[in-house]
Design a protein around this motif. Structure first.
Motif, PDB file in Angstrom:
ATOM      1  N   MET A 146     -10.287 -36.139  65.753  1.00 39.13           N
ATOM      2  CA  MET A 146      -9.583 -34.874  65.765  1.00 39.13           C
ATOM      3  C   MET A 146      -8.480 -34.950  66.802  1.00 39.13           C
ATOM      4  O   MET A 146      -8.708 -35.295  67.946  1.00 39.13           O
ATOM      5  CB  MET A 146     -10.566 -33.757  66.075  1.00 39.13           C
ATOM      6  N   ALA A 147      -7.282 -34.599  66.420  1.00 40.79           N
ATOM      7  CA  ALA A 147      -6.136 -34.644  67.323  1.00 40.79           C
ATOM      8  C   ALA A 147      -6.017 -33.322  68.076  1.00 40.79           C
ATOM      9  O   ALA A 147      -6.284 -32.256  67.536  1.00 40.79           O
ATOM     10  CB  ALA A 147      -4.863 -34.904  66.541  1.00 40.79           C
ATOM     11  N   LEU A 148      -5.619 -33.404  69.318  1.00 39.99           N
ATOM     12  CA  LEU A 148      -5.401 -32.231  70.147  1.00 39.99           C
ATOM     13  C   LEU A 148      -3.909 -31.923  70.153  1.00 39.99           C
ATOM     14  O   LEU A 148      -3.088 -32.782  70.475  1.00 39.99           O
ATOM     15  CB  LEU A 148      -5.890 -32.484  71.573  1.00 39.99           C
ATOM     16  N   ILE A 149      -3.551 -30.699  69.772  1.00 39.36           N
ATOM     17  CA  ILE A 149      -2.156 -30.276  69.761  1.00 39.36           C
ATOM     18  C   ILE A 149      -2.005 -29.197  70.816  1.00 39.36           C
ATOM     19  O   ILE A 149      -2.729 -28.203  70.802  1.00 39.36           O
ATOM     20  CB  ILE A 149      -1.754 -29.728  68.383  1.00 39.36           C
ATOM     21  N   GLY A 150      -1.057 -29.385  71.736  1.00 40.54           N
ATOM     22  CA  GLY A 150      -0.851 -28.434  72.818  1.00 40.54           C
ATOM     23  C   GLY A 150      -0.143 -27.171  72.374  1.00 40.54           C
ATOM     24  O   GLY A 150       0.584 -27.149  71.390  1.00 40.54           O
ATOM     25  N   LEU A 151      -0.358 -26.092  73.108  1.00 38.89           N
ATOM     26  CA  LEU A 151       0.262 -24.805  72.811  1.00 38.89           C
ATOM     27  C   LEU A 151       1.241 -24.373  73.891  1.00 38.89           C
ATOM     28  O   LEU A 151       1.701 -23.241  73.893  1.00 38.89           O
ATOM     29  CB  LEU A 151      -0.824 -23.729  72.654  1.00 38.89           C
ATOM     30  N   LYS A 152       1.576 -25.268  74.804  1.00 39.35           N
ATOM     31  CA  LYS A 152       2.473 -24.927  75.900  1.00 39.35           C
ATOM     32  C   LYS A 152       3.859 -24.575  75.355  1.00 39.35           C
ATOM     33  O   LYS A 152       4.367 -25.219  74.451  1.00 39.35           O
ATOM     34  CB  LYS A 152       2.582 -26.109  76.869  1.00 39.35           C
ATOM     35  N   ASP A 153       4.444 -23.523  75.912  1.00 39.39           N
ATOM     36  CA  ASP A 153       5.799 -23.072  75.567  1.00 39.39           C
ATOM     37  C   ASP A 153       5.946 -22.721  74.090  1.00 39.39           C
ATOM     38  O   ASP A 153       6.931 -23.065  73.438  1.00 39.39           O
ATOM     39  CB  ASP A 153       6.839 -24.124  75.969  1.00 39.39           C
ATOM     40  N   THR A 154       4.971 -21.989  73.546  1.00 40.17           N
ATOM     41  CA  THR A 154       5.041 -21.533  72.168  1.00 40.17           C
ATOM     42  C   THR A 154       6.063 -20.401  72.062  1.00 40.17           C
ATOM     43  O   THR A 154       6.065 -19.484  72.863  1.00 40.17           O
ATOM     44  CB  THR A 154       3.665 -21.033  71.691  1.00 40.17           C
ATOM     45  N   HIS A 155       6.942 -20.493  71.069  1.00 41.91           N
ATOM     46  CA  HIS A 155       7.984 -19.494  70.858  1.00 41.91           C
ATOM     47  C   HIS A 155       7.841 -18.861  69.478  1.00 41.91           C
ATOM     48  O   HIS A 155       7.295 -19.469  68.564  1.00 41.91           O
ATOM     49  CB  HIS A 155       9.374 -20.141  70.957  1.00 41.91           C
ATOM     50  N   ILE A 156       8.354 -17.623  69.337  1.00 43.18           N
ATOM     51  CA  ILE A 156       8.400 -16.943  68.049  1.00 43.18           C
ATOM     52  C   ILE A 156       9.822 -16.457  67.810  1.00 43.18           C
ATOM     53  O   ILE A 156      10.599 -16.280  68.745  1.00 43.18           O
ATOM     54  CB  ILE A 156       7.427 -15.746  67.977  1.00 43.18           C
ATOM     55  N   ALA A 157      10.143 -16.235  66.539  1.00 44.22           N
ATOM     56  CA  ALA A 157      11.435 -15.662  66.161  1.00 44.22           C
ATOM     57  C   ALA A 157      11.184 -14.628  65.076  1.00 44.22           C
ATOM     58  O   ALA A 157      10.466 -14.887  64.114  1.00 44.22           O
ATOM     59  CB  ALA A 157      12.390 -16.747  65.672  1.00 44.22           C
ATOM     60  N   VAL A 158      11.778 -13.453  65.226  1.00 40.19           N
ATOM     61  CA  VAL A 158      11.589 -12.375  64.262  1.00 40.19           C
ATOM     62  C   VAL A 158      12.501 -12.621  63.062  1.00 40.19           C
ATOM     63  O   VAL A 158      13.697 -12.860  63.214  1.00 40.19           O
ATOM     64  CB  VAL A 158      11.911 -11.006  64.911  1.00 40.19           C
ATOM     65  N   LEU A 159      11.919 -12.573  61.866  1.00 42.17           N
ATOM     66  CA  LEU A 159      12.671 -12.734  60.626  1.00 42.17           C
ATOM     67  C   LEU A 159      13.430 -11.444  60.351  1.00 42.17           C
ATOM     68  O   LEU A 159      12.843 -10.379  60.219  1.00 42.17           O
ATOM     69  CB  LEU A 159      11.717 -13.048  59.470  1.00 42.17           C
ATOM     70  N   THR A 160      14.769 -11.524  60.289  1.00 42.12           N
ATOM     71  CA  THR A 160      15.583 -10.325  60.052  1.00 42.12           C
ATOM     72  C   THR A 160      16.055 -10.219  58.616  1.00 42.12           C
ATOM     73  O   THR A 160      16.303  -9.126  58.125  1.00 42.12           O
ATOM     74  CB  THR A 160      16.802 -10.291  60.994  1.00 42.12           C
ATOM     75  N   GLN A 161      16.237 -11.359  57.934  1.00 40.18           N
ATOM     76  CA  GLN A 161      16.699 -11.343  56.548  1.00 40.18           C
ATOM     77  C   GLN A 161      16.196 -12.592  55.830  1.00 40.18           C
ATOM     78  O   GLN A 161      16.227 -13.684  56.390  1.00 40.18           O
ATOM     79  CB  GLN A 161      18.228 -11.307  56.521  1.00 40.18           C
TER      80      GLN A 161
END
Length: 102
Positions: free
Chosen positions: A1-16
């Motif tokens: 099983m691979a470990l994937i880090g969550l450091k500096d997770t970003h989101i972007a709001v879908l506008t269109q």
């Protein structure tokens, strides 16, 4: 099983999102992520010949992402819920529509 880090997770709001493409707001950094759960959604179809299954075709439909965060800020909570922050207070109403985040 691979470990994937969550450091500096970003989101972007879908506008269109239309036939010409998708448009997003500028990405913003999430609070400290604790864990993430990915749930892929697939569909399968059996291909028959001579009364037996000859092949099984699986196609990817989408993936549901659930992220657990530490101490969600008022601004982030308002963004996720479609609410607003006025003078440091989260204002929620029944008309709030959660935004699509990608």
């Amino acid at each position: 099983m691979a470990l994937i880090g969550l450091k500096d997770t970003h989101i972007a709001v879908l506008t269109q999102d239309n036939g010409t493409g998708a448009t997003y707001e500028a990405p913003t950094k999430l609070e400290r992520a604790i864990s993430a759960k990915l749930t892929p959604k697939t569909s399968t179809e059996n291909i028959y010949s001579d009364d037996i299954v000859e092949d099984v075709i699986t196609s990817f439909d989408s993936v549901e992402v659930e992220i657990e965060l530490n101490q969600l800020s008022l601004t982030s909570r308002a963004t996720h819920q479609g609410a607003k922050v006025v003078k440091g207070v989260l204002i929620e109403s029944k008309e709030d529509i959660p935004v699509k985040l990608f």
